[in-house]
Scaffold this motif. Structure first.
Motif, PDB file in Angstrom:
ATOM      1  N   ALA A  19      -9.000  62.555  82.788  1.00  0.00           N
ATOM      2  CA  ALA A  19      -8.426  63.759  82.194  1.00  0.00           C
ATOM      3  C   ALA A  19      -7.488  63.473  81.029  1.00  0.00           C
ATOM      4  CB  ALA A  19      -7.676  64.564  83.256  1.00  0.00           C
ATOM      5  N   VAL A  20      -7.398  62.211  80.591  1.00  0.00           N
ATOM      6  CA  VAL A  20      -6.467  61.844  79.521  1.00  0.00           C
ATOM      7  C   VAL A  20      -7.166  60.938  78.515  1.00  0.00           C
ATOM      8  CG1 VAL A  20      -4.231  60.818  78.955  1.00  0.00           C
ATOM      9  CG2 VAL A  20      -4.553  61.939  81.168  1.00  0.00           C
ATOM     10  N   THR A  71      -6.566  67.104  79.604  1.00  0.00           N
ATOM     11  CA  THR A  71      -7.674  68.049  79.760  1.00  0.00           C
ATOM     12  C   THR A  71      -7.762  68.551  81.189  1.00  0.00           C
ATOM     13  OG1 THR A  71      -8.941  66.880  78.060  1.00  0.00           O
ATOM     14  CG2 THR A  71     -10.164  68.362  79.485  1.00  0.00           C
ATOM     15  N   ASN A  72      -7.969  69.875  81.348  1.00  0.00           N
ATOM     16  CA  ASN A  72      -8.417  70.423  82.630  1.00  0.00           C
ATOM     17  C   ASN A  72      -9.709  71.200  82.361  1.00  0.00           C
ATOM     18  OD1 ASN A  72      -7.862  73.209  82.013  1.00  0.00           O
ATOM     19  ND2 ASN A  72      -5.723  72.942  82.616  1.00  0.00           N
ATOM     20  N   PRO A  73     -10.310  71.850  83.334  1.00  0.00           N
ATOM     21  CA  PRO A  73     -11.622  72.470  83.093  1.00  0.00           C
ATOM     22  C   PRO A  73     -11.666  73.501  81.978  1.00  0.00           C
ATOM     23  CG  PRO A  73     -11.256  72.235  85.446  1.00  0.00           C
ATOM     24  CD  PRO A  73      -9.971  71.851  84.783  1.00  0.00           C
ATOM     25  N   ILE A  74     -10.535  74.146  81.633  1.00  0.00           N
ATOM     26  CA  ILE A  74     -10.598  75.192  80.602  1.00  0.00           C
ATOM     27  C   ILE A  74      -9.600  74.997  79.472  1.00  0.00           C
ATOM     28  CG2 ILE A  74     -11.460  76.921  82.228  1.00  0.00           C
ATOM     29  CD1 ILE A  74      -8.593  78.121  82.197  1.00  0.00           C
ATOM     30  N   HIS A  75      -8.759  73.974  79.535  1.00  0.00           N
ATOM     31  CA  HIS A  75      -7.627  73.903  78.608  1.00  0.00           C
ATOM     32  C   HIS A  75      -7.317  72.465  78.227  1.00  0.00           C
ATOM     33  CE1 HIS A  75      -3.816  75.214  76.818  1.00  0.00           C
ATOM     34  NE2 HIS A  75      -3.242  74.197  77.443  1.00  0.00           N
ATOM     35  N   TRP A 104     -16.601  73.570  65.710  1.00  0.00           N
ATOM     36  CA  TRP A 104     -16.073  74.654  66.553  1.00  0.00           C
ATOM     37  C   TRP A 104     -16.101  74.167  67.985  1.00  0.00           C
ATOM     38  CZ3 TRP A 104     -19.196  78.420  69.629  1.00  0.00           C
ATOM     39  CH2 TRP A 104     -18.383  79.414  70.212  1.00  0.00           C
ATOM     40  N   ASN A 105     -14.927  74.027  68.581  1.00  0.00           N
ATOM     41  CA  ASN A 105     -14.806  73.485  69.930  1.00  0.00           C
ATOM     42  C   ASN A 105     -14.017  74.432  70.827  1.00  0.00           C
ATOM     43  OD1 ASN A 105     -14.474  70.382  68.300  1.00  0.00           O
ATOM     44  ND2 ASN A 105     -16.157  70.850  69.660  1.00  0.00           N
ATOM     45  N   PRO A 106     -14.660  75.477  71.369  1.00  0.00           N
ATOM     46  CA  PRO A 106     -13.934  76.425  72.206  1.00  0.00           C
ATOM     47  C   PRO A 106     -13.695  75.937  73.630  1.00  0.00           C
ATOM     48  CG  PRO A 106     -16.227  77.070  72.069  1.00  0.00           C
ATOM     49  CD  PRO A 106     -16.062  75.874  71.174  1.00  0.00           C
ATOM     50  N   LEU A 107     -14.381  74.877  74.035  1.00  0.00           N
ATOM     51  CA  LEU A 107     -14.268  74.377  75.405  1.00  0.00           C
ATOM     52  C   LEU A 107     -13.755  72.946  75.419  1.00  0.00           C
ATOM     53  CD1 LEU A 107     -17.683  75.645  76.849  1.00  0.00           C
ATOM     54  CD2 LEU A 107     -15.443  76.735  77.066  1.00  0.00           C
ATOM     55  N   PRO A 108     -13.014  72.564  76.464  1.00  0.00           N
ATOM     56  CA  PRO A 108     -12.566  71.174  76.556  1.00  0.00           C
ATOM     57  C   PRO A 108     -13.722  70.179  76.521  1.00  0.00           C
ATOM     58  CG  PRO A 108     -11.388  72.521  78.153  1.00  0.00           C
ATOM     59  CD  PRO A 108     -12.482  73.389  77.577  1.00  0.00           C
ATOM     60  N   GLY A 144       0.258  84.460  83.295  1.00  0.00           N
ATOM     61  CA  GLY A 144      -0.123  85.124  84.536  1.00  0.00           C
ATOM     62  C   GLY A 144      -0.969  84.308  85.479  1.00  0.00           C
ATOM     63  N   THR A 145      -1.350  83.082  85.075  1.00  0.00           N
ATOM     64  CA  THR A 145      -2.248  82.289  85.920  1.00  0.00           C
ATOM     65  C   THR A 145      -1.720  80.869  86.069  1.00  0.00           C
ATOM     66  OG1 THR A 145      -4.023  83.571  84.873  1.00  0.00           O
ATOM     67  CG2 THR A 145      -4.693  81.813  86.368  1.00  0.00           C
ATOM     68  N   PRO A 146      -0.603  80.680  86.779  1.00  0.00           N
ATOM     69  CA  PRO A 146      -0.091  79.323  86.995  1.00  0.00           C
ATOM     70  C   PRO A 146      -1.061  78.446  87.780  1.00  0.00           C
ATOM     71  CG  PRO A 146       1.575  80.967  87.520  1.00  0.00           C
ATOM     72  CD  PRO A 146       0.273  81.699  87.352  1.00  0.00           C
ATOM     73  N   THR A 147      -1.806  79.052  88.724  1.00  0.00           N
ATOM     74  CA  THR A 147      -2.804  78.333  89.515  1.00  0.00           C
ATOM     75  C   THR A 147      -4.051  79.202  89.622  1.00  0.00           C
ATOM     76  OG1 THR A 147      -2.075  79.252  91.645  1.00  0.00           O
ATOM     77  CG2 THR A 147      -0.969  77.249  90.875  1.00  0.00           C
ATOM     78  N   TRP A 148      -5.185  78.573  89.950  1.00  0.00           N
ATOM     79  CA  TRP A 148      -6.438  79.320  90.077  1.00  0.00           C
ATOM     80  C   TRP A 148      -6.351  80.385  91.165  1.00  0.00           C
ATOM     81  CZ3 TRP A 148      -9.538  79.387  86.273  1.00  0.00           C
ATOM     82  CH2 TRP A 148      -9.733  78.269  85.472  1.00  0.00           C
ATOM     83  N   SER A 149      -5.547  80.134  92.193  1.00  0.00           N
ATOM     84  CA  SER A 149      -5.429  81.112  93.279  1.00  0.00           C
ATOM     85  C   SER A 149      -4.767  82.406  92.810  1.00  0.00           C
ATOM     86  CB  SER A 149      -4.635  80.519  94.444  1.00  0.00           C
ATOM     87  OG  SER A 149      -3.304  80.233  94.048  1.00  0.00           O
TER      88      SER A 149
END
Length: 237
Positions: free
Chosen positions: A132-133, A46-50, A206-210, A95-100
């Motif tokens: 996160a695991v 798990t990360n904040p969005i995925h 329905w679980n759209p978020l981690p 297109g988004t490998p990192t938040w930056s």
């Protein structure tokens, strides 16, 4: 102005109710327990969005996903312990490998409607516990059903999966065209939830978020910790 505020308030209440019901109402409503003995396990990263699903690599898994070896994913490396699968928005994921590197275009595509991709990575040994695991025990039938679900997510052309060459996060991962359209309501975490239900686990409706998926998993299933080695992520051959 009052009407606008009432409308906004109603929208917020509906959204809160949808998230609450989606998290707390189990899916399936009845059953869903892993079958019999639990000789298999999986990890959910798990990360904040995925969220991703990590499948332990053995000879049977390598045979099942031999098409990944043919496509250049080095799943047979001695240090590889897990195949890590994720599904998501093609524009945003690639297109988004990192938040930056976050850009408006991929965000807009992910919030509206976008083609989807499978992301496949490798992981070495994984230290548990860590926030996160999560680790879940599965029976053979549920494990096999989940692998079938993951395999069906790959688009094939004359039997061959379609790797998107030239894009990757690192040396050992890759992207592949996938079935399904991505949108904000049916995204990467709903795909993870569907795969886990195939494995016999219970999620929210329905679980759209981690955060909502992990809460549902913790509410309706028993996770377990298992000592391991390195952190999830890249493989060190």
């Amino acid at each position: 102005m009052r009407r606008i505020l009432r409308l906004l308030g109603a929208i917020v209440l509906v959204a809160v109710a949808a998230f609450a019901l989606g998290t707390l109402v189990p899916r399936p409503l009845f059953g869903g327990a892993p079958d019999g003995a639990s000789p298999r396990h999986i990890l959910v990263f798990t990360n904040p969005i995925h969220t991703d699903i990590a499948v332990p690599i053995d000879d049977a898994v390598l045979q099942k996903f031999g098409f990944l070896l043919d496509a250049g994913i080095q799943a047979d490396l001695p240090a590889a312990r897990y195949l890590v699968f994720g599904w998501g928005s093609k524009a945003f994921y690639i297109g988004t490998p990192t938040w930056s590197e976050l850009k408006p275009g991929p965000v807009f595509a992910a919030l509206t409607l976008d083609n989807s991709v499978m992301h496949v990575d490798l992981a070495g040994d994984v230290d548990l516990p860590q926030p996160a695991v999560q680790r879940f025990e599965l029976g053979e039938a549920g494990f096999a059903a989940m692998l079938d679900f993951i395999e069906r997510s790959f688009v094939r052309d004359e039997g061959a999966v379609q790797r998107i060459f030239g894009v990757a996060y690192g040396e050992y991962d890759g992207f592949f065209d996938a079935h399904g359209k991505f949108n904000a309501l049916a995204g990467c975490n709903t795909w993870t939830a569907a795969a886990l239900r195939e494995a016999g686990l219970t999620t929210g409706w329905w679980n759209p978020l981690p955060a909502t998926l992990n809460f549902s998993l913790g509410l309706y299933n028993r996770s377990s910790d298992d000592p391991g080695g390195d952190q999830p992520g890249g493989v060190q051959p």
